[in-house]
Write an enzyme that holds these catalytic residues in place. Structure first.
Site, short mmCIF file in Angstrom:
data_model
loop_
_atom_site.label_atom_id
_atom_site.label_comp_id
_atom_site.label_asym_id
_atom_site.label_seq_id
_atom_site.Cartn_x
_atom_site.Cartn_y
_atom_site.Cartn_z
N ASP A 67 0.85 -1.20 0.00
CA ASP A 67 0.00 0.00 0.00
C ASP A 67 0.88 1.24 0.00
OD1 ASP A 67 -2.44 -1.31 0.10
OD2 ASP A 67 -2.64 -1.17 2.28
N ARG B 75 -1.38 -0.64 -8.53
CA ARG B 75 -2.72 -0.13 -8.22
C ARG B 75 -2.67 1.39 -8.34
NH1 ARG B 75 -3.85 -0.66 -2.20
NH2 ARG B 75 -4.36 -2.81 -2.67
#
Ligand SMILES: Cc1cc2nc3c(=O)[nH]c(=O)nc-3n(C[C@H](O)[C@H](O)[C@H](O)COP(=O)(O)OP(=O)(O)OC[C@H]3O[C@@H](n4cnc5c(N)ncnc54)[C@H](O)[C@@H]3O)c2cc1C
Length: 300
Positions: A125, A175
């Protein structure tokens, strides 16, 4: 944000935790791995893939990272045992990035080894801008060792166009999201449409380079632009995916799945649910109504 919502956001720290917990429960699978497994099982049955996030970030003591490493190893085991379609998403500050980057690398390495043992994928992340560069460096190092490690790029950062080129150079699995942390105008776009344009441009750069892209948004406009980008390139459905957060935009999610797109849901779980839930609540356009109803119900 309307004035009522702004007031609620400002006073959120004063709202009793049980009330926040009640209204935020839609965003978190629960406190235990079993809770997370039930949620992933349901999502898989609905045709969605998942990515598991063991909640926690910004640890202040090295000892705290151990629990996270063990939790991810157990999660990877259970995904394999139950044959679920899920990978994992890891925050490096939960592994001590802000305490000691070398120690963080050692702890992350244990998670990557556990994933490798299960032939699974690990996404790193992206957190606030104080760790962007180090996070990208760690990603690039580990990507050399194991192909199934992925990165996140935040469209609101002005540096992202350049970072997308760095990611494209190694054909990274990325992402793309708007970005959730509060960042100053010197380094981050503040205008909604500038962020959207940066998001769409980042997706295009990565797709042009043959990268696998996770288009992570609930913004209907960006979903349409994402669909157009993959359609123009006639990409197979296995060449990209949409991604959404648990508890957000269920209708749009179901529509994408029905239309044949691959969609992955981000499933957070664990006892450190508070900080994550507050971030989600702040983004919820109907936060005022939810919080007031929650307080009236006494957090049940
Ligand atoms: C799978 C996934 C992973 C992510 N990972 C990261 C990360 O690593 N780093 C990072 O900085 N950010 C991450 N984010 C968060 C992201 O940066 C955005 O803050 C978040 O997705 C909201 O942006 P949006 O594109 O959905 O657009 P928005 O304009 O914020 O939202 C579009 C619409 O979605 C709905 N919506 C959005 N949020 C909520 C909510 N909480 N409750 C109810 N409705 C809502 C509303 O209808 C809203 O109008 C991730 C997001 C997703 C989907």
């Amino acid at each position: 944000m309307n004035p009522m919502n702004r007031l609620i956001v400002a006073t959120l720290p004063l709202v009793p935790k049980p009330v926040v917990r009640g209204i935020a429960s839609r965003y978190v699978a629960g406190e235990t791995l079993d809770d997370a497994m039930s949620t992933v099982t349901k999502l898989n049955a609905e045709g969605c893939m998942a990515t598991l996030d063991v909640l926690g970030e910004d640890v202040t003591r090295r000892e705290e990272t151990e629990e996270t490493v063990v939790a991810y190893a157990r999660a990877l085991d259970q995904i394999a045992v139950r044959r679920l379609d899920s990978n994992i998403s890891v925050k490096l500050t939960a592994l001590g990035l802000k305490l000691d980057p070398a120690f963080c690398r050692a702890q992350f390495s244990r998670i990557v080894d556990a994933a490798k043992g299960r032939d699974n994928f690990v996404r790193i992340d992206m957190e606030d801008s104080s760790v962007t560069e180090e996070t990208i460096r760690i990603f690039l190092e580990f990507r050399e060792r194991y192909e199934k490690v992925g990165l996140v790029l935040q469209a609101y950062l002005r540096r992202t166009a350049e970072d997308a080129r760095r990611a494209a150079a190694v054909k990274a699995n990325v992402r793309v999201c708007k970005g959730i942390y509060v960042e100053p105008p010197q380094i981050a776009f503040q205008d909604r449409n500038e962020i959207r344009d940066s998001f769409a441009a980042t997706v295009e750069t990565l797709l042009d380079a043959g990268c696998y892209v996770g288009i992570a948004t609930h913004d209907p406009l960006l979903v349409e632009r994402g669909k157009a980008a993959v359609a123009r390139r006639r990409l197979r459905r296995e060449a990209y995916e949409f991604q959404m957060l648990l508890g957000v935009a269920g209708t749009l999610r179901r529509r994408l799945v029905a239309d044949g797109h691959r969609l992955r849901v981000y499933v957070p779980y664990g006892d450190a649910w508070y900080a994550y839930s507050v971030r989600r609540l702040k983004e919820n356009p109907s936060i005022a109504g939810h919080v007031i109803r929650g307080i009236l119900r006494g957090g049940r």
